[in-house]
Design an enzyme around this catalytic site. Sequence first.
Site, PDB file in Angstrom:
ATOM      1  N   SER B  14       0.817  -1.217   0.000  1.00 45.41           N
ATOM      2  CA  SER B  14       0.000   0.000   0.000  1.00 45.41           C
ATOM      3  C   SER B  14       0.851   1.267   0.000  1.00 45.41           C
ATOM      4  CB  SER B  14      -0.884   0.037   1.251  1.00 45.41           C
ATOM      5  OG  SER B  14      -1.772  -1.024   1.246  1.00 45.41           O
ATOM      6  N   LYS B 194       6.639   4.484  17.215  1.00 36.57           N
ATOM      7  CA  LYS B 194       5.189   4.713  17.228  1.00 36.57           C
ATOM      8  C   LYS B 194       4.419   3.406  17.056  1.00 36.57           C
ATOM      9  CE  LYS B 194       3.987   4.584  12.627  1.00 36.57           C
ATOM     10  NZ  LYS B 194       4.660   5.205  11.513  1.00 36.57           N
TER      11      LYS B 194
END
Lengths: 331, 331
Positions: B14, B194
């Site tokens: 993606s 993260k």
Amino acid sequence: MSEHKKIAVFGGGSWATAIVKMLTENLDTVGWYMRNEQAIEHIKKNFHNPKYLRSAELKASQLDLSSDINKMITNYDVLIFAIPSAFLTQELEKATISLTNKIVFSAIKGIVPETGLIVGEHFHQEYNIPFQNIGVITGPCHAEEVAMERLSYLTVACQNEQNAKDMAKALESWYINVKTSDDIIGTEYAAMLKNIYAIAAGIAHGLGYGDNFQSVLMSNAIREMKRFIKKVHKMKRNINNSAYLGDLLVTGYSTFSRNRQFGNMIGKGYTVKSAQIEMSMIAEGYYATKSAYKIQQEKGGKTPIIQAVYNILYDDKDPKKEFKKLTVKLD
Amino acid sequence: MSEHKKIAVFGGGSWATAIVKMLTENLDTVGWYMRNEQAIEHIKKNFHNPKYLRSAELKASQLDLSSDINKMITNYDVLIFAIPSAFLTQELEKATISLTNKIVFSAIKGIVPETGLIVGEHFHQEYNIPFQNIGVITGPCHAEEVAMERLSYLTVACQNEQNAKDMAKALESWYINVKTSDDIIGTEYAAMLKNIYAIAAGIAHGLGYGDNFQSVLMSNAIREMKRFIKKVHKMKRNINNSAYLGDLLVTGYSTFSRNRQFGNMIGKGYTVKSAQIEMSMIAEGYYATKSAYKIQQEKGGKTPIIQAVYNILYDDKDPKKEFKKLTVKLD
């Protein structure tokens, strides 16, 4: 403030109800002023507030409920105000008893419209309460999750450390952690500014901006908040502490936030007036925007998000065009 | 790197697809390596990637597609790698052409499992590419929103300012804003860390913690990230910039994040093994956790969230108990 001082909550809304619930975990008696007598009777009989935060079960036997504001001021030493800022003045006009010797905590997130001041400064200026006896109770905290006893963290700020510690002790329980701070001005401004940023997040959402943009908006918002608060009250603070960044996030990312909903309607094309009528209330961030804009005009500094929200709400500017202009100022 | 250097993207997922889409807004020819030949044929015929980011319409006439990695390395000057870190080594093993004189950008968020290094360091160490010719392309950016042409902000980091600027220019368009930075180490670690915090957010959600707690977790996570990155690579950086805080928020608050989903399953009681089987993939934060833990052991510093996630994922500790312990370390 000693532990033996008596604490009362003023206000009948969700946040007032949540604070009452927290206090009854620790105190045998909690004073609770609200103007609505039917609500008082309902709470006494049914153990929950009929209109706000209904899901919170209340220990009614520990509550000293009254709609007589003077009686409550007289009987209590520590007064926690959780009345929406727009109604604070009209409620306090009923008080004929002086507040000067009381310890006052603000759990109000906003600006008092009549004076344009944050609540702590308002109490100091209008009621001659020394800053040592003024405190702030702040989130990040949705009242709804307090009702569900989901772990939440509060910050209690007061220049007088003992006052802060005593209030922290009164609020802490197995589902509430409390941190103390001496930054009453900064935490109050953060609580006020975050409502403006929640309106901005709502406008962005209403205009069709996505999650990528929201994260950039929030990242810019916390930097703008830091600059703004530094101009108003310079002191050493970590803007990423829960009372500042956490509070911004819980509001900015919440679809339940009324300020965000208000912004969303503006973004979708409602006028300010029609959004307010539709919501049958005025979002606190609406007043906060005007006040923050005025302060920014006086103190200077770069606050493009506040500026954009002000232009839309007060200067009738087109949200789409304003946000287009804003996007090139963000990074 | 001059504007005339030829750019190719390596990877078929993606994020690779999103970067190709961005580049075709500016460049007449974009090289695109992917190993799946059927996908290449599909893209040529149908103008979209069959498996990933199907909604992105691709300008196929501008694409130079190939499954021959050596040909693509030979023909292009600037190589953007957007292959999941777990497959990077096996893909690069096919390359017999040296990468030393290439400019390499990493759009990979994670740690290369074989070396335990972030991708920039991995290219430097394993392929002798000078740091001046290594760059990072980072979010906050969901590929899905690039496909929808929703306004997104990227950060391009490179020690060589011209390389960063040229890449920024190649990516920028009416829906993409790009900021440049010289902090390649910090932005890469942020992109890696993260994912660990997204796992933590997922575990918290799975365990039943609410929005109040999530905002406290994120507020602590950004402070922990700041301390961690400072230990690894000390330089002046504003941790609240989009590349750090924005990237944390877009992942931590996204229910689409695979790392958050993985954490959510762990919080709901799945074992690590069964969560990985159920997801038919390994979330990048899984490797990142081990690597960050090791770095923390070497460098020291207070990283209670990484520690808790490590204990759960690698030391078979009970998520409920670990998070209970974690909650008292947060504020």
